[in-house]
Enzyme design. Structure first.
Site, PDB file in Angstrom:
ATOM      1  N   TRP A 161      -2.446  19.817   4.266  1.00 54.75           N
ATOM      2  CA  TRP A 161      -1.877  21.165   4.343  1.00 54.75           C
ATOM      3  C   TRP A 161      -2.769  22.174   3.629  1.00 54.75           C
ATOM      4  O   TRP A 161      -2.903  23.318   4.079  1.00 54.75           O
ATOM      5  CB  TRP A 161      -0.454  21.158   3.789  1.00 54.75           C
ATOM      6  CG  TRP A 161       0.396  20.153   4.506  1.00 54.75           C
ATOM      7  CD1 TRP A 161       0.922  18.998   3.998  1.00 54.75           C
ATOM      8  CD2 TRP A 161       0.751  20.170   5.895  1.00 54.75           C
ATOM      9  NE1 TRP A 161       1.592  18.315   4.974  1.00 54.75           N
ATOM     10  CE2 TRP A 161       1.505  18.993   6.146  1.00 54.75           C
ATOM     11  CE3 TRP A 161       0.515  21.053   6.937  1.00 54.75           C
ATOM     12  CZ2 TRP A 161       2.023  18.700   7.407  1.00 54.75           C
ATOM     13  CZ3 TRP A 161       1.027  20.757   8.191  1.00 54.75           C
ATOM     14  CH2 TRP A 161       1.770  19.595   8.418  1.00 54.75           C
TER      15      TRP A 161
ATOM     16  N   ASP B 208       1.724  27.086  -2.320  1.00 53.52           N
ATOM     17  CA  ASP B 208       2.590  26.452  -1.325  1.00 53.52           C
ATOM     18  C   ASP B 208       3.435  25.425  -2.074  1.00 53.52           C
ATOM     19  O   ASP B 208       2.927  24.404  -2.531  1.00 53.52           O
ATOM     20  CB  ASP B 208       1.728  25.783  -0.249  1.00 53.52           C
ATOM     21  CG  ASP B 208       2.539  25.016   0.790  1.00 53.52           C
ATOM     22  OD1 ASP B 208       3.775  24.899   0.631  1.00 53.52           O
ATOM     23  OD2 ASP B 208       1.927  24.511   1.750  1.00 53.52           O
TER      24      ASP B 208
ATOM     25  N   LYS C 160      12.798  20.586   3.080  1.00 51.64           N
ATOM     26  CA  LYS C 160      12.664  19.411   2.236  1.00 51.64           C
ATOM     27  C   LYS C 160      13.646  19.447   1.059  1.00 51.64           C
ATOM     28  O   LYS C 160      14.328  18.476   0.794  1.00 51.64           O
ATOM     29  CB  LYS C 160      11.229  19.283   1.738  1.00 51.64           C
ATOM     30  CG  LYS C 160      10.218  19.158   2.884  1.00 51.64           C
ATOM     31  CD  LYS C 160       8.797  19.177   2.389  1.00 51.64           C
ATOM     32  CE  LYS C 160       7.808  19.279   3.537  1.00 51.64           C
ATOM     33  NZ  LYS C 160       7.808  18.131   4.440  1.00 51.64           N
TER      34      LYS C 160
END
Length: 356
Positions: free
Chosen positions: A99, A166, A190
């Site tokens: 990511w 992030d 999540k």
């Protein structure tokens, strides 16, 4: 058979979130309409988004001068929104996995990107430390938890330049000094909500400093001015986020979430480290994620991986297959996962070890 949900995302939610969302789908607030069919401009939904924002600010201790936004597009959309809004000439990125690399790729379309450190040579099995953040960049970007590889940084860094993070997979799992960041973002699927909404925490006076034109929908100021409702927001997952934020507060807040995260992680890593069959993929203990715990069979038992996967499924373990780039197994132990689930997985592993 009881199921234990270790999915990496979308993932486990508090039972109260699921129950209350289910009721709201049938009849929202007793108004005789489903949450799925009400206007986002109604006072009933405005109360939802207001409460979700207020709870976010309370739970994380977000200072004055920051806005909390609920957007679409996932964290992947933020990979381009960040440089659109913040990158004038050069930015620094920490490369800790898939990511982070994707975020870097998008940023390269807007200016020069400096990779300050990377653990790629070790297949991202440790979180880089002792790197130097350059002072001639517009911002420094990091991914705090790496779901695929099971690495995490457990504290807020000090940065000489504006810092952006992030926090898709570890938000609300530990206290965060929000004042150290100009922007924090993440997909909510999540630790917060059903898939479909992205949270953004942005420092208001950090915006408006790039010279380029920013398309309306990609401009953070648009969504600050519109209260996250410039266009129709993802109503259902925002309601789910509000319910989960309520649950976090009821459980004792972020400090309680951190205690639980440490307890779950210590129990599972302890079982892996002491096992004769299994071994961790992240051996650097400081780098180990509390949210995504990755492990494989020891080399001499590699042929048993598929068999153990079937055995574990038979014991109610869901979502423990490791990412294809790592292999083996991954137990995602997010905030809503009860300790009971980790105990069940540990007993499953021990029982299989006794059989072999």
């Amino acid at each position: 058979m009881k199921k234990y949900n270790f999915n990496a995302g979308p993932s486990i939610l508090p039972q109260s979130t699921i129950d209350n969302c289910a009721e709201a789908v049938k009849d929202f607030n007793g108004i005789g309409l489903s949450l799925l069919e009400i206007s986002h401009r109604s006072k009933d939904f405005q109360a939802v988004i207001d409460e979700a924002e207020a709870l976010f600010k309370e739970l994380l201790g977000i200072p004055e001068g920051y806005s909390v936004l609920f957007l679409g597009g996932g964290a992947s959309m933020q990979f381009c929104m960040v440089p659109y809004n913040f990158l004038e000439k050069k930015a620094a990125y920490l490369n800790t996995g898939v990511w982070a690399k994707k975020a870097m790729k998008e940023a390269k379309g807007f200016g020069e990107v400096v990779e300050v450190a990377s653990s790629a040579d070790a297949n991202y099995t440790f979180y880089p430390r002792n790197f130097e953040i350059p002072t001639d960049v517009d911002y420094f970007h990091l991914t705090t938890n790496n779901t695929i590889y099971g690495t995490e940084i457990h504290k807020d860094l000090d940065s000489p330049v504006p810092m952006i993070a992030d926090m898709s997979s570890d938000i609300l799992s530990r206290p965060v000094d929000v004042s150290k960041y100009v922007l924090i973002y993440g997909g909510a699927q999540k630790n917060i909500a059903p898939a479909g909404v992205t949270f953004v925490i942005v420092k208001n006076d950090a915006l408006g400093k790039v010279s380029r034109y920013i398309p309306t929908m990609l401009n953070y100021q648009t969504h600050i001015d519109g209260g996250s409702m410039f266009n129709t927001p993802p109503v259902f997952p925002i309601y789910g986020a509000m319910q989960t934020l309520r649950w976090v507060k009821e459980q004792g807040g972020v400090a309680a979430m951190e205690r639980r995260a440490i307890e779950r992680a210590d129990m599972l890593y302890g079982a892996i480290d002491s096992s004769k069959l299994f071994r961790p993929t992240v051996t650097d203990e400081e780098s180990r994620s509390r949210m995504n715990i990755c492990f494989v069979m020891k080399d001499e038992y590699k042929e048993l991986e598929a068999d153990f996967m079937e055995f574990a499924k038979g014991k109610g373990m869901v979502g423990i297959k490791g990412h294809r780039s790592v292999g083996g197994f991954r137990a995602s132990t997010y905030n809503a996962l009860p300790l009971e689930a980790v105990k069940a997985l540990v007993e499953c592993m021990k029982e299989y070890e006794r059989m072999h």
